[in-house]
Design an enzyme around this catalytic site. Structure first.
Site, PDB file in Angstrom:
ATOM      1  N   GLY A  14       8.303 -61.507 -36.885  1.00 40.69           N
ATOM      2  CA  GLY A  14       8.424 -60.107 -36.447  1.00 40.69           C
ATOM      3  C   GLY A  14       8.788 -59.211 -37.616  1.00 40.69           C
ATOM      4  O   GLY A  14       9.691 -58.382 -37.522  1.00 40.69           O
ATOM      5  N   SER A  17       8.116 -54.668 -39.036  1.00 38.90           N
ATOM      6  CA  SER A  17       8.852 -53.506 -38.547  1.00 38.90           C
ATOM      7  C   SER A  17      10.360 -53.786 -38.562  1.00 38.90           C
ATOM      8  O   SER A  17      10.782 -54.946 -38.582  1.00 38.90           O
ATOM      9  CB  SER A  17       8.358 -53.295 -37.108  1.00 38.90           C
ATOM     10  N   ILE A  19      14.190 -54.553 -38.453  1.00 38.65           N
ATOM     11  CA  ILE A  19      15.115 -55.483 -39.116  1.00 38.65           C
ATOM     12  C   ILE A  19      14.348 -56.562 -39.885  1.00 38.65           C
ATOM     13  O   ILE A  19      14.729 -56.942 -41.000  1.00 38.65           O
ATOM     14  CB  ILE A  19      16.043 -56.138 -38.059  1.00 38.65           C
ATOM     15  N   TYR A 151      16.870 -59.520 -20.621  1.00 39.34           N
ATOM     16  CA  TYR A 151      16.964 -59.469 -22.091  1.00 39.34           C
ATOM     17  C   TYR A 151      18.260 -60.152 -22.555  1.00 39.34           C
ATOM     18  O   TYR A 151      18.245 -61.000 -23.457  1.00 39.34           O
ATOM     19  CB  TYR A 151      16.917 -58.002 -22.548  1.00 39.34           C
TER      20      TYR A 151
HETATM   21  N1  LIG Z   1      17.381 -52.487 -32.822  1.00 34.37           N
HETATM   22  C1  LIG Z   1      18.418 -52.883 -32.105  1.00 34.37           C
HETATM   23  O1  LIG Z   1      19.233 -52.058 -31.678  1.00 34.37           O
HETATM   24  C2  LIG Z   1      18.621 -54.346 -31.799  1.00 34.37           C
HETATM   25  C3  LIG Z   1      19.820 -54.710 -31.214  1.00 34.37           C
HETATM   26  C4  LIG Z   1      20.038 -56.040 -30.903  1.00 34.37           C
HETATM   27  C5  LIG Z   1      19.078 -56.992 -31.195  1.00 34.37           C
HETATM   28  N2  LIG Z   1      17.906 -56.614 -31.777  1.00 34.37           N
HETATM   29  C6  LIG Z   1      16.920 -57.658 -32.052  1.00 34.37           C
HETATM   30  O2  LIG Z   1      16.436 -57.525 -33.364  1.00 34.37           O
HETATM   31  C7  LIG Z   1      15.125 -58.097 -33.433  1.00 34.37           C
HETATM   32  C8  LIG Z   1      14.246 -57.158 -34.228  1.00 34.37           C
HETATM   33  O3  LIG Z   1      14.118 -55.943 -33.520  1.00 34.37           O
HETATM   34  P1  LIG Z   1      14.006 -54.515 -34.216  1.00 34.37           P
HETATM   35  O4  LIG Z   1      15.098 -53.682 -33.678  1.00 34.37           O
HETATM   36  O5  LIG Z   1      13.840 -54.645 -35.660  1.00 34.37           O
HETATM   37  O6  LIG Z   1      12.692 -53.959 -33.484  1.00 34.37           O
HETATM   38  P2  LIG Z   1      11.175 -53.816 -33.959  1.00 34.37           P
HETATM   39  O7  LIG Z   1      11.112 -52.868 -35.096  1.00 34.37           O
HETATM   40  O8  LIG Z   1      10.389 -53.554 -32.737  1.00 34.37           O
HETATM   41  O9  LIG Z   1      10.855 -55.267 -34.521  1.00 34.37           O
HETATM   42  C9  LIG Z   1      10.520 -56.339 -33.681  1.00 34.37           C
HETATM   43  C10 LIG Z   1       9.438 -57.107 -34.374  1.00 34.37           C
HETATM   44  O10 LIG Z   1       9.089 -58.250 -33.582  1.00 34.37           O
HETATM   45  C11 LIG Z   1       7.693 -58.216 -33.413  1.00 34.37           C
HETATM   46  N3  LIG Z   1       7.264 -58.900 -32.216  1.00 34.37           N
HETATM   47  C12 LIG Z   1       7.490 -58.583 -30.927  1.00 34.37           C
HETATM   48  N4  LIG Z   1       6.871 -59.441 -30.112  1.00 34.37           N
HETATM   49  C13 LIG Z   1       6.223 -60.318 -30.910  1.00 34.37           C
HETATM   50  C14 LIG Z   1       5.410 -61.431 -30.673  1.00 34.37           C
HETATM   51  N5  LIG Z   1       5.087 -61.812 -29.436  1.00 34.37           N
HETATM   52  N6  LIG Z   1       4.917 -62.089 -31.736  1.00 34.37           N
HETATM   53  C15 LIG Z   1       5.191 -61.711 -32.981  1.00 34.37           C
HETATM   54  N7  LIG Z   1       5.963 -60.659 -33.283  1.00 34.37           N
HETATM   55  C16 LIG Z   1       6.468 -59.971 -32.247  1.00 34.37           C
HETATM   56  C17 LIG Z   1       7.356 -56.738 -33.360  1.00 34.37           C
HETATM   57  O11 LIG Z   1       5.961 -56.534 -33.494  1.00 34.37           O
HETATM   58  P3  LIG Z   1       5.251 -55.253 -32.800  1.00 34.37           P
HETATM   59  O12 LIG Z   1       5.383 -54.161 -33.830  1.00 34.37           O
HETATM   60  O13 LIG Z   1       3.857 -55.740 -32.601  1.00 34.37           O
HETATM   61  O14 LIG Z   1       5.988 -54.958 -31.524  1.00 34.37           O
HETATM   62  C18 LIG Z   1       8.188 -56.269 -34.534  1.00 34.37           C
HETATM   63  O15 LIG Z   1       7.583 -56.598 -35.758  1.00 34.37           O
HETATM   64  C19 LIG Z   1      14.671 -58.351 -31.998  1.00 34.37           C
HETATM   65  O16 LIG Z   1      14.771 -59.745 -31.714  1.00 34.37           O
HETATM   66  C20 LIG Z   1      15.677 -57.556 -31.173  1.00 34.37           C
HETATM   67  O17 LIG Z   1      15.872 -58.119 -29.910  1.00 34.37           O
HETATM   68  C21 LIG Z   1      17.654 -55.300 -32.090  1.00 34.37           C
END
Ligand SMILES: NC(=O)c1ccc[n+]([C@@H]2O[C@H](COP(=O)([O-])OP(=O)(O)OC[C@H]3O[C@@H](n4cnc5c(N)ncnc54)[C@H](OP(=O)(O)O)[C@@H]3O)[C@@H](O)[C@H]2O)c1
Length: 250
Positions: A14, A17, A19, A151
């Protein structure tokens, strides 16, 4: 100055984008060879424009066991055995329990739990002794935010896997840890399936609950992941590290 991950081989899932992308950038700056995954090749190509160093992108849907196997084979062939697995890919569609569907449940558990679990299984034979697995969970698994039942449950499951594997994989001295972000400013908030005003109100409410009074940045998260993945954390194993401005403690 010596780089913290010189010569290490890392996978970041992932990573087109948020993190994942910030962490892949930092790993590259610290001398690692990095394979970045995502489910959309065009998004990976865009992300690649921001990167320099020894990296490759690989399109892999985190919910597909076949893709996870192919990812490990690709990495092994390109860079050799693996030192760091950052299992970051995840989705967070919020929904009240009255509205959830089997599809909603399966999507979240397939991406957030099945994906990491089978990536670890595929990678295990190719993990170097002393390798590190960092799973991206969330502080939601310790809280009771409405609309996050599925979630939160998925992240609690991932946190449990981390704990068990810290013991189970000890023969190869593999460390397994979780990083639990609080609210972090990333594109994920545009993917929650909620109207913009609701996302904004929710964001403000989250920020007010954080003792530091703000969202964190993807770069702050990346620094924590680097710490956990590096020899600086050589005696840290099995834990979940909250990176949340104190939210989980109040
Ligand atoms: N931001 C927060 O506040 C927060 C808080 C707690 C935990 N988290 C966790 O941090 C992690 C990263 O999230 P983020 O906030 O950085 O959000 P993000 O920018 O949406 O990044 C998530 C990444 O995972 C990818 N992804 C989603 N589904 C996928 C799949 N089936 N196969 C491959 N890649 C996939 C997304 O691709 P697409 O661009 O195609 O969707 C994106 O590259 C997640 O596990 C999230 O649950 C985030």
């Amino acid at each position: 100055m010596t780089k913290k991950l010189e010569g290490k081989v890392a996978i970041v899932t992932g990573a087109n984008s948020g993190i994942g992308l910030a962490t892949a950038k930092l790993f590259l700056q610290e001398g690692a060879k990095v394979v970045l995954t995502g489910r959309r090749q065009e998004a990976l190509n865009e992300a690649a424009k921001e990167l320099s160093g020894d990296f490759a992108t690989f399109r892999a849907d985190a919910s597909s066991i076949q893709d996870s196997n192919a990812l490990v084979a690709f990495t092994q062939e390109k860079f050799g055995n693996i030192d760091i697995l950052f299992l970051n890919a995840g989705v967070a569609p919020f929904m009240p329990i009255s509205d959830i569907t089997e599809e909603h449940y399966n999507e979240i558990f397939d991406i957030n739990v099945k994906g990491p679990v089978f990536t670890i299984k595929a990678a295990f034979p190719y993990l170097n002794d002393g390798a590190v697995i960092v799973s991206n969970t969330s502080v939601v698994n310790q809280k009771g935010f409405p609309g996050t039942a599925i979630y939160s449950a998925s992240k609690a499951a991932l946190r449990s896997v981390t704990r068990v594997l810290a013991n189970e994989l000890s023969e190869k001295k593999i460390r397994t840890v979780s990083v639990a972000p609080g609210p972090i400013e990333t594109p994920i908030y545009g993917k929650l399936g909620l109207p913009q005003e609701q996302v904004q109100a929710m964001g403000e409410s989250f920020a007010q609950q954080v003792p530091l009074g703000r969202f964190g940045t993807a770069e702050e998260l990346a620094q924590a992941v680097l710490f956990l993945a590096s020899p600086d954390a050589s005696f840290i194993n099995g834990v979940e590290l909250e990176v949340d401005g104190g939210l989980s403690q109040v």
